[in-house]
Write a protein that holds these residues in place. Sequence first.
Motif, PDB file in Angstrom:
ATOM      1  N   ASP A 215      28.299  38.662  28.525  1.00 28.50           N
ATOM      2  CA  ASP A 215      29.042  37.591  27.854  1.00 28.50           C
ATOM      3  C   ASP A 215      30.170  37.066  28.735  1.00 28.50           C
ATOM      4  O   ASP A 215      30.970  37.848  29.263  1.00 28.50           O
ATOM      5  CB  ASP A 215      29.612  38.093  26.525  1.00 28.50           C
ATOM      6  N   HIS A 216      30.226  35.742  28.883  1.00 32.33           N
ATOM      7  CA  HIS A 216      31.192  35.124  29.793  1.00 32.33           C
ATOM      8  C   HIS A 216      32.623  35.291  29.305  1.00 32.33           C
ATOM      9  O   HIS A 216      33.551  35.461  30.112  1.00 32.33           O
ATOM     10  CB  HIS A 216      30.850  33.641  29.953  1.00 32.33           C
ATOM     11  N   LEU A 217      32.828  35.252  28.004  1.00 33.31           N
ATOM     12  CA  LEU A 217      34.183  35.413  27.475  1.00 33.31           C
ATOM     13  C   LEU A 217      34.653  36.861  27.625  1.00 33.31           C
ATOM     14  O   LEU A 217      35.819  37.101  27.925  1.00 33.31           O
ATOM     15  CB  LEU A 217      34.231  34.983  26.007  1.00 33.31           C
TER      16      LEU A 217
ATOM     17  N   TRP B  31      35.774  37.210  31.094  1.00 31.74           N
ATOM     18  CA  TRP B  31      37.058  36.565  31.398  1.00 31.74           C
ATOM     19  C   TRP B  31      38.185  37.588  31.487  1.00 31.74           C
ATOM     20  O   TRP B  31      39.129  37.420  32.273  1.00 31.74           O
ATOM     21  CB  TRP B  31      37.391  35.521  30.318  1.00 31.74           C
TER      22      TRP B  31
ATOM     23  N   ASN C 194      38.551  29.410  28.833  1.00 34.95           N
ATOM     24  CA  ASN C 194      37.136  29.751  28.974  1.00 34.95           C
ATOM     25  C   ASN C 194      36.355  28.763  28.114  1.00 34.95           C
ATOM     26  O   ASN C 194      36.846  28.320  27.069  1.00 34.95           O
ATOM     27  CB  ASN C 194      36.881  31.193  28.508  1.00 34.95           C
TER      28      ASN C 194
ATOM     29  N   HIS D 123      34.106  29.205  26.145  1.00 38.26           N
ATOM     30  CA  HIS D 123      33.788  29.730  24.811  1.00 38.26           C
ATOM     31  C   HIS D 123      35.019  30.344  24.141  1.00 38.26           C
ATOM     32  O   HIS D 123      34.879  31.234  23.293  1.00 38.26           O
ATOM     33  CB  HIS D 123      32.674  30.773  24.922  1.00 38.26           C
ATOM     34  N   TRP D 124      36.200  29.864  24.515  1.00 37.75           N
ATOM     35  CA  TRP D 124      37.432  30.461  24.004  1.00 37.75           C
ATOM     36  C   TRP D 124      37.470  30.411  22.480  1.00 37.75           C
ATOM     37  O   TRP D 124      37.351  29.353  21.865  1.00 37.75           O
ATOM     38  CB  TRP D 124      38.646  29.723  24.569  1.00 37.75           C
TER      39      TRP D 124
ATOM     40  N   CYS E  21      42.643  39.101  21.104  1.00 38.46           N
ATOM     41  CA  CYS E  21      41.647  38.235  20.459  1.00 38.46           C
ATOM     42  C   CYS E  21      40.862  38.973  19.378  1.00 38.46           C
ATOM     43  O   CYS E  21      39.930  38.416  18.794  1.00 38.46           O
ATOM     44  CB  CYS E  21      40.697  37.650  21.497  1.00 38.46           C
TER      45      CYS E  21
END
Length: 213
Positions: free
Chosen positions: A174-176, A179, A129, A131-132, A73
Motif C-alpha cells: 500500500d502506497h499510503l 509513505w 500522498n 491516497h491521503w 492517522c
Amino acid sequence: MAMRFAAIAIASVLATAGTYVVMGSLQGNAETSAGGALKAVADFDVITDTSARSKAIFEEASRVLTHPRCINCHPATRSPTQGEDKHPHVPLMIASNSSTGPLGLACSTCHGAENRSIVGSRMKSIPGNAHWQLAPASMAWQGLTVSEICQQVKDTSRNGNRSHEALIKHMGEDHLVGWAWHPGDGRTAPPGSQETFAALIAAWVKTGAGCPD
C-alpha cells in the motif's frame, strides 16, 4: 462555501507554520528513522516455541504500528493528530463518518499528492500522498495496547475485511502505508523499511498470528 473553508484551512496551516509554502514535491526521507532498524525475521529463529515466536514477531512489528506516522492517522476519535507528540490536528478536523475529511473541507484541501516543503518553519513540510485519508473508525488504534491492536489487525470486521493474505499485501504494498518511511522534512520515520515490516507481518501470520499477552 467550500472554497471559503479551503482558504481558511490553508491560512490556518500557514499561520501555524509562520511562513510560506514552496510549491514542488519533497520526496526525501524523514530527518531520522525512529528507534533504528527493525529486527529481521531470522532474528526470531532462536525462539523455538512457535506461539511465543509469533507473539515476539508482532511485538517487533508493533514498533511501526505504534509510531506517530501510523498512530496519527489511526486516532481514538474521528479527529486526526499530528507531530511526534500526537497533538490535535491544526486546523481542528472532525471527519465524522468520512475518511477523507468533513464536508467542504476534504483532506486534499491542504494535503496534495506529494509532500510539500515549507521554508523557514519548524513545521518544515506538509505531508502528502495521492491516497491521503484517515483510517476508518473501525481501525482506531490510538490508546490501545499492543495486544489490543494485534486482535484488531487480524479481525476481519475491524481491518477492512482483509484476510491474512490481504493484510500482508496491504502492509507491504500500500502506497499510503509506505509513505510513513518517506514523510518529508521535520518528521521521523518508523524503524526499518516497509519491506522489512511486511516480512515480519508475513512471518507473524505464518506462525499462527499470535497476539502478545
